[in-house]
Design a protein around this motif. Structure first.
Motif, PDB file in Angstrom:
ATOM      1  N   VAL A 192       2.118 -29.532   8.105  1.00 13.25           N
ATOM      2  CA  VAL A 192       1.323 -29.616   9.335  1.00 13.25           C
ATOM      3  C   VAL A 192       0.629 -30.973   9.385  1.00 13.25           C
ATOM      4  N   VAL A 193       0.806 -31.682  10.501  1.00 14.18           N
ATOM      5  CA  VAL A 193       0.227 -33.006  10.692  1.00 14.18           C
ATOM      6  C   VAL A 193      -0.714 -32.963  11.896  1.00 14.18           C
ATOM      7  N   ASP A 194      -1.915 -33.464  11.713  1.00 14.52           N
ATOM      8  CA  ASP A 194      -2.887 -33.538  12.800  1.00 14.52           C
ATOM      9  C   ASP A 194      -2.435 -34.606  13.787  1.00 14.52           C
ATOM     10  N   ALA A 195      -1.925 -34.173  14.926  1.00 17.48           N
ATOM     11  CA  ALA A 195      -1.375 -35.103  15.917  1.00 17.48           C
ATOM     12  C   ALA A 195      -2.364 -35.438  17.027  1.00 17.48           C
ATOM     13  N   GLU A 196      -3.637 -35.082  16.839  1.00 19.01           N
ATOM     14  CA  GLU A 196      -4.676 -35.484  17.780  1.00 19.01           C
ATOM     15  C   GLU A 196      -5.037 -36.957  17.594  1.00 19.01           C
ATOM     16  N   ARG A 197      -4.712 -37.517  16.458  1.00 16.41           N
ATOM     17  CA  ARG A 197      -5.109 -38.876  16.090  1.00 16.41           C
ATOM     18  C   ARG A 197      -4.181 -39.923  16.702  1.00 16.41           C
ATOM     19  N   PRO A 198      -4.518 -41.208  16.553  1.00 18.68           N
ATOM     20  CA  PRO A 198      -3.628 -42.263  17.062  1.00 18.68           C
ATOM     21  C   PRO A 198      -2.221 -42.150  16.486  1.00 18.68           C
ATOM     22  N   ARG A 199      -1.253 -42.569  17.291  1.00 23.77           N
ATOM     23  CA  ARG A 199       0.152 -42.428  16.927  1.00 23.77           C
ATOM     24  C   ARG A 199       0.462 -43.083  15.591  1.00 23.77           C
ATOM     25  N   SER A 200      -0.117 -44.237  15.305  1.00 22.86           N
ATOM     26  CA  SER A 200       0.196 -44.943  14.065  1.00 22.86           C
ATOM     27  C   SER A 200      -0.163 -44.113  12.841  1.00 22.86           C
ATOM     28  N   LEU A 201      -1.276 -43.390  12.902  1.00 22.46           N
ATOM     29  CA  LEU A 201      -1.684 -42.552  11.775  1.00 22.46           C
ATOM     30  C   LEU A 201      -0.766 -41.337  11.640  1.00 22.46           C
ATOM     31  N   VAL A 202      -0.362 -40.792  12.776  1.00 25.60           N
ATOM     32  CA  VAL A 202       0.559 -39.647  12.750  1.00 25.60           C
ATOM     33  C   VAL A 202       1.887 -40.057  12.133  1.00 25.60           C
ATOM     34  N   VAL A 203       2.401 -41.223  12.532  1.00 31.62           N
ATOM     35  CA  VAL A 203       3.670 -41.710  11.995  1.00 31.62           C
ATOM     36  C   VAL A 203       3.595 -41.863  10.486  1.00 31.62           C
ATOM     37  N   GLU A 204       2.485 -42.393   9.973  1.00 30.70           N
ATOM     38  CA  GLU A 204       2.350 -42.569   8.532  1.00 30.70           C
ATOM     39  C   GLU A 204       2.350 -41.229   7.811  1.00 30.70           C
ATOM     40  N   ASP A 205       1.682 -40.237   8.367  1.00 34.30           N
ATOM     41  CA  ASP A 205       1.654 -38.911   7.734  1.00 34.30           C
ATOM     42  C   ASP A 205       3.037 -38.263   7.771  1.00 34.30           C
ATOM     43  N   VAL A 206       3.756 -38.451   8.870  1.00 24.69           N
ATOM     44  CA  VAL A 206       5.110 -37.902   8.975  1.00 24.69           C
ATOM     45  C   VAL A 206       6.018 -38.559   7.933  1.00 24.69           C
ATOM     46  N   TRP A 207       5.907 -39.855   7.798  1.00 21.80           N
ATOM     47  CA  TRP A 207       6.722 -40.579   6.826  1.00 21.80           C
ATOM     48  C   TRP A 207       6.412 -40.103   5.407  1.00 21.80           C
ATOM     49  N   GLU A 208       5.138 -39.870   5.122  1.00 22.33           N
ATOM     50  CA  GLU A 208       4.756 -39.355   3.802  1.00 22.33           C
ATOM     51  C   GLU A 208       5.340 -37.956   3.594  1.00 22.33           C
ATOM     52  N   ALA A 209       5.355 -37.138   4.649  1.00 25.04           N
ATOM     53  CA  ALA A 209       5.920 -35.793   4.527  1.00 25.04           C
ATOM     54  C   ALA A 209       7.409 -35.828   4.219  1.00 25.04           C
ATOM     55  N   VAL A 210       8.105 -36.784   4.823  1.00 26.12           N
ATOM     56  CA  VAL A 210       9.544 -36.913   4.556  1.00 26.12           C
ATOM     57  C   VAL A 210       9.768 -37.308   3.103  1.00 26.12           C
ATOM     58  N   GLY A 211       8.901 -38.150   2.570  1.00 26.17           N
ATOM     59  CA  GLY A 211       8.905 -38.422   1.139  1.00 26.17           C
ATOM     60  C   GLY A 211      10.034 -39.282   0.640  1.00 26.17           C
ATOM     61  N   LEU A 212      10.522 -40.207   1.454  1.00 27.06           N
ATOM     62  CA  LEU A 212      11.613 -41.100   1.028  1.00 27.06           C
ATOM     63  C   LEU A 212      11.063 -42.476   0.690  1.00 27.06           C
TER      64      LEU A 212
END
Length: 212
Positions: A192-212
């Motif tokens: 679960v990613v908090d998508a209320e925040r600025p897009r750049s922060l969301v993208v970083e969390d998504v990338w961390e979730a992917v874990g590559l």
């Protein structure tokens, strides 16, 4: 690797994340985040096939026009059309891409049907799951990234709501609760990613979730 719903995801992280689904209520930012994630994955040399539900095949695009921009349809007709779209997408695009080693990043997945039609339309999550299972043939997403926003934010972000997105606060609230429940029930598959925040922060969390 194939996992059944709720089965612990084990093994190589790169293999786990070859089929990634972005989920959330209307207005959560799935399409934007999909584009950013695709760019990131391609930048490290990974072939990416980006798909959307409904859509992605000739049948799917025809169904998309009916489902999102067409006249009202009954809840079960809606659920069955989504299942048909998904089955065709799996057969024509998703499974072939995975078999050749590509990464599939999907804007929505079967979990949207569980949340929207199963809970939102009150058809029953288990009943909607059963009508989708034959078309999936066991191939559920390896990783589901739930972009969490409030119903108010989701509604405010919609520039031009489609037929389902314009159903109002009550439906989206029910759908959001269903997504939260699915995430709690499948902790090894959902992030679960908090998508209320600025897009750049969301993208970083998504990338961390992917874990590559």
């Amino acid at each position: 690797m194939v996992f059944s719903p709720g089965e612990p995801a084990t093994g190589n992280r790169t293999e786990m994340c070859r089929y990634i689904a972005l989920e959330g209520i209307d207005g959560a930012g799935k399409t934007s985040i999909q584009a950013a994630l695709r760019e990131r994955l391609e930048s490290v040399g990974i072939e990416v096939v980006a798909v959307r539900e409904p859509g992605g095949t000739l049948l799917g695009e025809s169904l998309r026009r009916v489902l999102l921009d067409g006249p009202p349809v009954s809840p079960w007709a809606e659920a069955l059309m989504f299942a048909a779209d998904r089955a065709q997408l799996m057969a024509d695009v998703v499974r072939p891409a995975l078999e050749r080693g590509a990464c599939v990043v999907s804007d929505r997945s079967v979990y949207s049907s569980l949340a929207y039609q199963g809970a939102g339309r009150a058809l029953g999550i288990d009943r909607v799951r059963r009508i989708n299972e034959p078309g999936l043939a066991g191939r559920w997403p390896d990783l589901v990234i739930l972009l969490a926003v409030s119903t108010r934010t989701g509604l405010a972000r919609q520039r031009q709501a489609d037929r389902i997105g314009s159903s109002g606060h009550a439906l989206l609230s029910t759908v959001a609760e269903a997504f939260d429940t699915l995430a709690r029930q499948n902790p090894d598959r959902f992030v679960v990613v908090d998508a209320e925040r600025p897009r750049s922060l969301v993208v970083e969390d998504v990338w961390e979730a992917v874990g590559l």
